[in-house]
Enzyme design. Structure first.
Site, PDB file in Angstrom:
ATOM      1  N   GLY A 163       3.052   4.515   7.362  1.00 47.10           N
ATOM      2  CA  GLY A 163       2.653   5.894   7.106  1.00 47.10           C
ATOM      3  C   GLY A 163       1.270   5.976   6.479  1.00 47.10           C
ATOM      4  O   GLY A 163       0.529   6.933   6.680  1.00 47.10           O
ATOM      5  N   GLY A 164       0.911   4.928   5.744  1.00 48.40           N
ATOM      6  CA  GLY A 164      -0.411   4.859   5.118  1.00 48.40           C
ATOM      7  C   GLY A 164      -1.430   4.091   5.938  1.00 48.40           C
ATOM      8  O   GLY A 164      -2.533   3.815   5.460  1.00 48.40           O
ATOM      9  N   LYS A 171       7.335   1.051   8.562  1.00 55.93           N
ATOM     10  CA  LYS A 171       6.235   1.126   7.618  1.00 55.93           C
ATOM     11  C   LYS A 171       4.971   1.518   8.372  1.00 55.93           C
ATOM     12  O   LYS A 171       4.912   1.408   9.582  1.00 55.93           O
ATOM     13  CB  LYS A 171       6.022  -0.227   6.924  1.00 55.93           C
ATOM     14  CG  LYS A 171       7.187  -0.616   5.999  1.00 55.93           C
ATOM     15  CD  LYS A 171       7.099  -2.018   5.437  1.00 55.93           C
ATOM     16  CE  LYS A 171       5.759  -2.364   4.850  1.00 55.93           C
ATOM     17  NZ  LYS A 171       5.302  -1.353   3.850  1.00 55.93           N
ATOM     18  N   GLU A 211      -0.110  -5.385   6.035  1.00 57.94           N
ATOM     19  CA  GLU A 211       1.188  -5.496   5.356  1.00 57.94           C
ATOM     20  C   GLU A 211       2.078  -6.515   6.064  1.00 57.94           C
ATOM     21  O   GLU A 211       2.722  -7.354   5.432  1.00 57.94           O
ATOM     22  CB  GLU A 211       1.879  -4.123   5.330  1.00 57.94           C
ATOM     23  CG  GLU A 211       1.205  -3.123   4.398  1.00 57.94           C
ATOM     24  CD  GLU A 211       1.758  -1.713   4.498  1.00 57.94           C
ATOM     25  OE1 GLU A 211       1.423  -0.899   3.627  1.00 57.94           O
ATOM     26  OE2 GLU A 211       2.507  -1.416   5.448  1.00 57.94           O
ATOM     27  N   THR A 213       0.843  -1.192   0.000  1.00 57.65           N
ATOM     28  CA  THR A 213       0.000   0.000   0.000  1.00 57.65           C
ATOM     29  C   THR A 213       0.881   1.245   0.000  1.00 57.65           C
ATOM     30  O   THR A 213       1.949   1.242   0.606  1.00 57.65           O
ATOM     31  CB  THR A 213      -0.888  -0.001   1.262  1.00 57.65           C
ATOM     32  OG1 THR A 213      -1.761  -1.130   1.207  1.00 57.65           O
ATOM     33  CG2 THR A 213      -1.728   1.264   1.357  1.00 57.65           C
ATOM     34  N   GLY A 263       6.401  -0.716  -0.362  1.00 61.06           N
ATOM     35  CA  GLY A 263       7.316   0.382  -0.083  1.00 61.06           C
ATOM     36  C   GLY A 263       7.726   0.404   1.380  1.00 61.06           C
ATOM     37  O   GLY A 263       7.431  -0.512   2.147  1.00 61.06           O
ATOM     38  N   ALA A 264       8.419   1.472   1.772  1.00 57.63           N
ATOM     39  CA  ALA A 264       8.827   1.651   3.171  1.00 57.63           C
ATOM     40  C   ALA A 264       8.943   3.140   3.452  1.00 57.63           C
ATOM     41  O   ALA A 264       9.193   3.942   2.545  1.00 57.63           O
ATOM     42  CB  ALA A 264      10.159   0.959   3.437  1.00 57.63           C
ATOM     43  N   ASP A 265       8.749   3.502   4.714  1.00 60.21           N
ATOM     44  CA  ASP A 265       8.963   4.891   5.119  1.00 60.21           C
ATOM     45  C   ASP A 265      10.431   5.124   5.461  1.00 60.21           C
ATOM     46  O   ASP A 265      10.958   6.209   5.257  1.00 60.21           O
ATOM     47  CB  ASP A 265       8.052   5.226   6.302  1.00 60.21           C
ATOM     48  CG  ASP A 265       6.577   5.102   5.917  1.00 60.21           C
ATOM     49  OD1 ASP A 265       6.175   5.760   4.935  1.00 60.21           O
ATOM     50  OD2 ASP A 265       5.846   4.336   6.562  1.00 60.21           O
TER      51      ASP A 265
END
EC number: 5.3.1.6
Length: 219
Positions: free
Chosen positions: A96-97, A94, A103, A28, A82-84
């Site tokens: 942020g969303g 991870k 996940e 995501t 993805g990753a923060d």
């Protein structure tokens, strides 16, 4: 290249790991969204996807990709997300969303976790990006007090409800020197669903978008 162009480059680069006839785990966020766009070009070659959020499910279905419930799937070859932040040990922050729990579940099932990120997400020490913690609503204050004891500064993410019906605390001021120990400690707090530290289950491959092209790091 803009940051979005770097994200697009790694999203498309991840296609090389997709095997025909398989079910693909999909993350995501803005970088994962580029991977979903790329995956759309292979929709006739894959069986479908398992999605980590309602937003990604909607996007996948919009491209004509069948979305499986994870309960219908015995195994997943890859999970792409993805990753923060990501460190040199392939451990990540991870969430942020706000999709961190799903996940983490899908990542735990997948044989290979492929992290796609632009170079700005690479760090030596995790923690500059606030650490998300998904919490059962009634436990929010109790969990926040425990997070303060661990040295953090938790803030309630106003107006955000996760796909699981829970809330998010973002923890500021953490210099995470032992990510595995902190992940275990936070996950042990009653009321925590999960913490956005992916240390016990880190990435196996990182595709990093740089102005000079996509850099591949293998664990």
């Amino acid at each position: 290249m803009t940051q979005d162009e770097l994200k697009k480059a790694v999203g498309w680069a991840a296609l090389q790991y997709v095997q025909p006839g398989t079910i693909v785990g999909v993350g995501t966020g803005s970088t994962a969204a580029h991977f979903i766009d790329a995956l759309g070009t292979m929709k006739g070659q894959i069986e479908g996807a398992v999605s980590s959020s309602d937003a990604s499910t909607e996007k996948l279905k919009g491209l004509g990709i069948h979305v499986f419930d994870l309960n219908e799937v015995d195994s997943l070859g890859i999970y792409v997300d993805g990753a923060d932040e990501i460190n040199g040990h392939m451990q990540m922050i991870k969430g942020g969303g706000a999709a961190l729990t799903r996940e983490k579940i899908i990542a735990s099932v997948a044989e290979k976790f492929i992290c796609i990120a632009d170079a700005s997400k690479q760090v030596d020490i995790l923690g500059k990006f606030p650490l998300p913690v998904e919490v059962i609503p009634m436990a929010r204050s109790a969990v926040a007090r425990q997070l303060v004891k661990l040295g953090g500064r938790p803030e309630y993410r106003q107006g955000v409800v996760t796909d699981n019906g829970n809330v998010i605390l973002d923890v500021y001021g953490m210099e995470i020197l032992d990510p595995i120990a902190l992940e275990n400690a936070i996950n042990a707090i009653p009321g925590v669903v999960t913490v956005g530290l992916f240390a016990n289950r880190g990435a196996d491959v990182a595709l990093i978008g740089t102005p000079d092209g996509v850099k591949t790091i293998v664990k």
